[in-house]
Design a protein around this motif. Structure first.
Motif, PDB file in Angstrom:
ATOM      1  N   PHE A  67       0.811  -1.220   0.000  1.00  8.84           N
ATOM      2  CA  PHE A  67       0.000   0.000   0.000  1.00  8.84           C
ATOM      3  C   PHE A  67       0.846   1.272   0.000  1.00  8.84           C
ATOM      4  O   PHE A  67       0.290   2.370  -0.084  1.00  8.84           O
ATOM      5  N   ASP A  68       2.173   1.155   0.087  1.00  7.65           N
ATOM      6  CA  ASP A  68       3.030   2.338   0.205  1.00  7.65           C
ATOM      7  C   ASP A  68       2.816   3.349  -0.920  1.00  7.65           C
ATOM      8  O   ASP A  68       2.810   4.538  -0.684  1.00  7.65           O
ATOM      9  N   GLY A  69       2.638   2.909  -2.108  1.00 13.86           N
ATOM     10  CA  GLY A  69       2.401   3.814  -3.231  1.00 13.86           C
ATOM     11  C   GLY A  69       0.936   4.003  -3.556  1.00 13.86           C
ATOM     12  O   GLY A  69       0.597   4.573  -4.593  1.00 13.86           O
ATOM     13  N   GLU A  70       0.076   3.529  -2.674  1.00 11.96           N
ATOM     14  CA  GLU A  70      -1.371   3.559  -2.901  1.00 11.96           C
ATOM     15  C   GLU A  70      -2.101   4.142  -1.688  1.00 11.96           C
ATOM     16  O   GLU A  70      -2.912   3.464  -1.056  1.00 11.96           O
ATOM     17  N   PRO A  71      -1.831   5.411  -1.331  1.00 14.05           N
ATOM     18  CA  PRO A  71      -2.455   5.954  -0.118  1.00 14.05           C
ATOM     19  C   PRO A  71      -3.983   5.997  -0.167  1.00 14.05           C
ATOM     20  O   PRO A  71      -4.638   5.785   0.857  1.00 14.05           O
ATOM     21  N   GLU A  72      -4.557   6.247  -1.343  1.00 13.48           N
ATOM     22  CA  GLU A  72      -6.028   6.253  -1.441  1.00 13.48           C
ATOM     23  C   GLU A  72      -6.585   4.852  -1.239  1.00 13.48           C
ATOM     24  O   GLU A  72      -7.613   4.681  -0.573  1.00 13.48           O
ATOM     25  N   ALA A  73      -5.933   3.862  -1.802  1.00 18.44           N
ATOM     26  CA  ALA A  73      -6.382   2.482  -1.620  1.00 18.44           C
ATOM     27  C   ALA A  73      -6.262   2.067  -0.155  1.00 18.44           C
ATOM     28  O   ALA A  73      -7.148   1.384   0.371  1.00 18.44           O
ATOM     29  N   LEU A  74      -5.197   2.485   0.508  1.00 21.09           N
ATOM     30  CA  LEU A  74      -5.032   2.168   1.923  1.00 21.09           C
ATOM     31  C   LEU A  74      -6.145   2.807   2.745  1.00 21.09           C
ATOM     32  O   LEU A  74      -6.728   2.166   3.630  1.00 21.09           O
ATOM     33  N   ALA A  75      -6.464   4.061   2.449  1.00 21.81           N
ATOM     34  CA  ALA A  75      -7.550   4.740   3.167  1.00 21.81           C
ATOM     35  C   ALA A  75      -8.872   4.020   2.937  1.00 21.81           C
ATOM     36  O   ALA A  75      -9.671   3.837   3.868  1.00 21.81           O
ATOM     37  N   GLU A  76      -9.111   3.579   1.704  1.00 15.34           N
ATOM     38  CA  GLU A  76     -10.345   2.851   1.401  1.00 15.34           C
ATOM     39  C   GLU A  76     -10.340   1.464   2.045  1.00 15.34           C
ATOM     40  O   GLU A  76     -11.394   0.963   2.440  1.00 15.34           O
ATOM     41  N   ALA A  77      -9.166   0.853   2.177  1.00 11.20           N
ATOM     42  CA  ALA A  77      -9.080  -0.441   2.854  1.00 11.20           C
ATOM     43  C   ALA A  77      -9.510  -0.305   4.313  1.00 11.20           C
ATOM     44  O   ALA A  77     -10.193  -1.182   4.853  1.00 11.20           O
ATOM     45  N   LEU A  78      -9.146   0.810   4.935  1.00 10.54           N
ATOM     46  CA  LEU A  78      -9.587   1.051   6.310  1.00 10.54           C
ATOM     47  C   LEU A  78     -11.095   1.245   6.351  1.00 10.54           C
ATOM     48  O   LEU A  78     -11.780   0.663   7.196  1.00 10.54           O
ATOM     49  N   SER A  79     -11.635   2.031   5.438  1.00  8.52           N
ATOM     50  CA  SER A  79     -13.092   2.208   5.392  1.00  8.52           C
ATOM     51  C   SER A  79     -13.786   0.873   5.168  1.00  8.52           C
ATOM     52  O   SER A  79     -14.799   0.571   5.803  1.00  8.52           O
ATOM     53  N   CYS A  80     -13.238   0.081   4.276  1.00  7.67           N
ATOM     54  CA  CYS A  80     -13.778  -1.241   3.983  1.00  7.67           C
ATOM     55  C   CYS A  80     -13.783  -2.112   5.242  1.00  7.67           C
ATOM     56  O   CYS A  80     -14.797  -2.741   5.568  1.00  7.67           O
ATOM     57  N   ALA A  81     -12.676  -2.145   5.954  1.00  7.35           N
ATOM     58  CA  ALA A  81     -12.593  -2.949   7.177  1.00  7.35           C
ATOM     59  C   ALA A  81     -13.639  -2.503   8.194  1.00  7.35           C
ATOM     60  O   ALA A  81     -14.275  -3.334   8.853  1.00  7.35           O
ATOM     61  N   MET A  82     -13.832  -1.191   8.319  1.00  5.93           N
ATOM     62  CA  MET A  82     -14.828  -0.700   9.270  1.00  5.93           C
ATOM     63  C   MET A  82     -16.244  -1.048   8.835  1.00  5.93           C
ATOM     64  O   MET A  82     -17.081  -1.424   9.653  1.00  5.93           O
TER      65      MET A  82
END
Length: 154
Positions: free
Chosen positions: A43-58
């Motif tokens: 996810f290091d080069g994918e900050p938007e995907a990482l943020a969405e992964a957190l939303s997804c987990a929640m």
């Protein structure tokens, strides 16, 4: 044929959170893959995907995965492509354990989604229009934790 990582990025970009969990093999597989990819730096080069992964987990109630990402500095309100950030999704989808973890972490409860709703506002709206058994408990916990109750709400 796409690999799991490419499909994960697509699902996160499109807000297909439930489909992502299914494609990865279910709740435990979702937790394992997101955690492995995070630890490996995918996810290091994918900050938007990482943020969405957190939303997804929640949204999915994957509390420990959400906790791990928060503990590693992911902004709880950064992933809002769907209109709701992770805390709004947790309240909306009736994820009492996840909401409790967010309260324990003392995140702001007053950040608004694109519709103007806070966590409490989202929980109240969802309790009326997309009812889950946990909504009453979520509303009580948010109010007890200090969520602002707009005049005329009750």
């Amino acid at each position: 044929m796409s690999d799991a990582w490419t499909e994960t990025l697509r699902h996160l970009d499109e807000g297909n959170f439930t489909a992502l969990q299914d494609d990865l093999g279910g709740p435990e597989a979702f937790d394992r893959r997101i955690s492995e990819w995070f630890a490996a730096g995918r996810f290091d080069g994918e900050p938007e995907a990482l943020a969405e992964a957190l939303s997804c987990a929640m949204m999915l109630g994957r509390t420990e995965t959400a906790r791990r990402l928060l503990d590693n500095g992911v902004d709880p309100y950064a992933g809002i492509k769907t209109g709701l950030a992770g805390p709004h999704w947790a309240a909306s989808s009736g994820r009492l354990e996840t909401v409790g973890m967010l309260i324990e972490k003392n995140i702001s409860m007053e950040v608004k989604n694109i519709y103007g709703g806070t966590m409490l506002g989202q929980a109240l709206w969802s309790a009326r229009f997309e009812h889950r058994d946990a909504h009453a408990d979520i509303v009580e916990r948010l109010i007890a934790a200090g969520a602002y109750v707009e005049p005329g709400t009750v």
